[in-house]
Design an enzyme around this catalytic site. Sequence first.
Site, PDB file in Angstrom:
ATOM      1  N   ARG A  46       0.766  -1.464   0.038  1.00 24.94           N
ATOM      2  CA  ARG A  46       0.039   0.046   0.100  1.00 24.94           C
ATOM      3  C   ARG A  46       0.899   1.254  -0.079  1.00 24.94           C
ATOM      4  NH1 ARG A  46      -2.556  -0.705   5.694  1.00 24.94           N
ATOM      5  NH2 ARG A  46      -0.930  -1.926   5.422  1.00 24.94           N
ATOM      6  N   LYS A 138       1.410 -19.985   7.056  1.00 21.05           N
ATOM      7  CA  LYS A 138       0.610 -20.461   8.251  1.00 21.05           C
ATOM      8  C   LYS A 138       0.149 -19.087   9.397  1.00 21.05           C
ATOM      9  CE  LYS A 138       3.238 -22.053  12.099  1.00 21.05           C
ATOM     10  NZ  LYS A 138       3.777 -20.823  12.737  1.00 21.05           N
ATOM     11  N   LYS A 172      13.210 -27.885   5.448  1.00 20.72           N
ATOM     12  CA  LYS A 172      14.312 -27.977   5.841  1.00 20.72           C
ATOM     13  C   LYS A 172      15.061 -29.224   5.197  1.00 20.72           C
ATOM     14  CE  LYS A 172      13.420 -25.057  10.113  1.00 20.72           C
ATOM     15  NZ  LYS A 172      14.215 -24.035  10.147  1.00 20.72           N
ATOM     16  N   GLU A 206      13.433 -22.925  21.608  1.00 26.01           N
ATOM     17  CA  GLU A 206      14.081 -21.931  20.912  1.00 26.01           C
ATOM     18  C   GLU A 206      14.476 -21.138  22.334  1.00 26.01           C
ATOM     19  OE1 GLU A 206      11.990 -20.044  17.432  1.00 26.01           O
ATOM     20  OE2 GLU A 206      10.117 -20.754  18.710  1.00 26.01           O
ATOM     21  N   ASP A 225       1.198 -22.448  17.393  1.00 28.61           N
ATOM     22  CA  ASP A 225       2.232 -22.014  16.740  1.00 28.61           C
ATOM     23  C   ASP A 225       3.198 -23.026  16.200  1.00 28.61           C
ATOM     24  OD1 ASP A 225       3.885 -19.915  15.383  1.00 28.61           O
ATOM     25  OD2 ASP A 225       5.138 -19.662  17.189  1.00 28.61           O
ATOM     26  N   HIS A 230       4.361 -27.372  12.492  1.00 27.00           N
ATOM     27  CA  HIS A 230       5.436 -28.049  12.109  1.00 27.00           C
ATOM     28  C   HIS A 230       5.796 -29.528  12.815  1.00 27.00           C
ATOM     29  CE1 HIS A 230       6.282 -23.960  10.893  1.00 27.00           C
ATOM     30  NE2 HIS A 230       6.712 -23.426  12.047  1.00 27.00           N
ATOM     31  N   LYS A 319       9.335 -21.487  24.010  1.00 26.84           N
ATOM     32  CA  LYS A 319      10.188 -20.157  23.848  1.00 26.84           C
ATOM     33  C   LYS A 319      11.114 -20.081  25.067  1.00 26.84           C
ATOM     34  CE  LYS A 319       7.895 -18.130  19.968  1.00 26.84           C
ATOM     35  NZ  LYS A 319       8.687 -18.437  19.015  1.00 26.84           N
ATOM     36  N   LYS A 324      18.670 -23.586  20.973  1.00 30.39           N
ATOM     37  CA  LYS A 324      17.833 -23.578  19.870  1.00 30.39           C
ATOM     38  C   LYS A 324      18.338 -25.073  19.229  1.00 30.39           C
ATOM     39  CE  LYS A 324      15.887 -22.310  16.040  1.00 30.39           C
ATOM     40  NZ  LYS A 324      14.378 -22.212  15.912  1.00 30.39           N
TER      41      LYS A 324
HETATM   42  C1  BG6 Z   1       7.499 -19.851  12.982  1.00 24.69           C
HETATM   43  C2  BG6 Z   1       6.916 -19.523  14.547  1.00 24.69           C
HETATM   44  O1  BG6 Z   1       6.720 -20.895  12.420  1.00 24.69           O
HETATM   45  O2  BG6 Z   1       8.722 -20.726  13.303  1.00 24.69           O
HETATM   46  C3  BG6 Z   1       7.896 -18.829  15.231  1.00 24.69           C
HETATM   47  O3  BG6 Z   1       5.486 -18.919  13.859  1.00 24.69           O
HETATM   48  C4  BG6 Z   1       9.088 -19.576  15.642  1.00 24.69           C
HETATM   49  O4  BG6 Z   1       7.464 -18.729  16.566  1.00 24.69           O
HETATM   50  C5  BG6 Z   1       9.824 -20.133  14.213  1.00 24.69           C
HETATM   51  O5  BG6 Z   1      10.139 -18.720  16.148  1.00 24.69           O
HETATM   52  C6  BG6 Z   1      10.762 -21.088  14.207  1.00 24.69           C
HETATM   53  O6  BG6 Z   1      11.191 -21.154  12.987  1.00 24.69           O
HETATM   54  P1  BG6 Z   1      12.967 -21.720  12.859  1.00 24.69           P
HETATM   55  O7  BG6 Z   1      13.031 -22.073  11.290  1.00 24.69           O
HETATM   56  O8  BG6 Z   1      13.866 -20.542  13.292  1.00 24.69           O
HETATM   57  O9  BG6 Z   1      13.082 -22.899  13.692  1.00 24.69           O
END
Ligand code: BG6
Length: 443
Positions: A46, A138, A172, A206, A225, A230, A319, A324
């Site tokens: 926009r 998503k 991935k 994470e 989420d 996933h 989280k 990670k």
């Molecule tokens: C996303 C989520 O789909 O995946 C996020 O909405 C999350 O909250 C992210 O942080 C993690 O993705 P990756 O590839 O960093 O593991």
Amino acid sequence: MNTPPAQLIIFGITGDLARKKLLPALEHLAQNHLLPEPFEIIGVTRQNIQPADLIGPESALTPLLSVVTLDMTDPADYVRLKATLDAGEAQHGVCMNRLIYLSIPPNTYAPVVELLGQAGLNAPCPHGTGAARLMVEKPFGYDLTSAQELIQQLTQTFAEDQIYRIDHYLAKETAQNILTFRFANPIFQAVWDRRSVRRVTITASEVIGIEGRAAFYEPIGALRDLIQSHLLQLLALVTMEQPAEMGAPHIHAAKLKLLKSIKPIPPNQIAIQATRGQYQGYRDEVKNPDSTTETFARLNLAVDNDRWQGVPIVLQTGKRLDRKTTEITLEFGEAPNINILTLRIQPNEGIIIDLQAKKPGFDDQTQMVEMEFNYKNSFGPDAHPDAYERVLVDGLRGDQSLFATSAEVLASWAVIEPILREWTKDDEGLITYEPGTSPAELE
Ligand code: BG6
């Protein structure tokens, strides 16, 4: 493999996803000559901005990127967009595939798609064999009912085989390797069932929190989420039966069958089979002192089929945890004689088998040792493309294997629906955890 001529239309070109993931992925593809020829990127926004505001002066995308200013609610603007695309096509003198990427809030998908349809942007060019495709991010819905509604709305304009629902975990490299690893190695095929596997655990932890995305995260939570999308997709890949062939329809059918065979958790078992937590400080971050949104979720599931009957299946994500990592582990045997097979999706992608070995020396002591396949060591440091590069190339080529079908999306919502219902009632059992906690500490 050649990618046919294409126009990529990105709605939300100034947004976070486009800047952080899509444009860098396209840049990398351009540098490696992996984009179609001819190719155009049409950024839609926009705002009144120039391509140079989005990419650096030396960008390989400079000759490819243009910007169309559009009011998402104005039908006339979509007609104008179509005219721009038609003109580009006429200039190149070939029929170009159109891939429309919606990098905009999900609640705008339905109205935008309707206007795309009205302007004829759901159809390929009239004088050739091109395809028009829609790519969406998503979340696909908020629960089972809203997902059904969204699917119904989108499929009024685009057919199922035109819709690419991204689950970037499927793109991935290590996730893609799950099927090869399982079905091309007889040694693993032989032990991949309840007779040998004692437990399957899928963990996505994470270190980051919600990174300022309070408005996005607060109504969503960890279950929606990460688990609905996933982790259930990874579970399907790791536990599904071997597809008749490796093409998209057979892979989708096998995943769907598996997702439908996950036993729903009865309401009176939810407190036992599902755990939820929230990290300390979350409520301040979202400015809601009463928030019950979970930032950690664990489900103990069971798959009701001959291969997996009786095997505990654990999905967990959170989280602000200690590290990670996304990994899938399969445990074999009984303590002390156990083996653990880890499919490490990220980081340090690879596959590891923990084995018992006799410690060197005169004593009869055993020790766990690791046998490791590591992508970097075997294929070099830049061996695997970023997930978004893969998503874009597959969409441009028309390969749906790594995208979730509407039936899979609905089957996943059906698995978590009873838990969502229970968790929205109150905050019973919601654990508060300190940032840096490990999933194992959250019992
Ligand atoms: C996303 C989520 O789909 O995946 C996020 O909405 C999350 O909250 C992210 O942080 C993690 O993705 P990756 O590839 O960093 O593991």
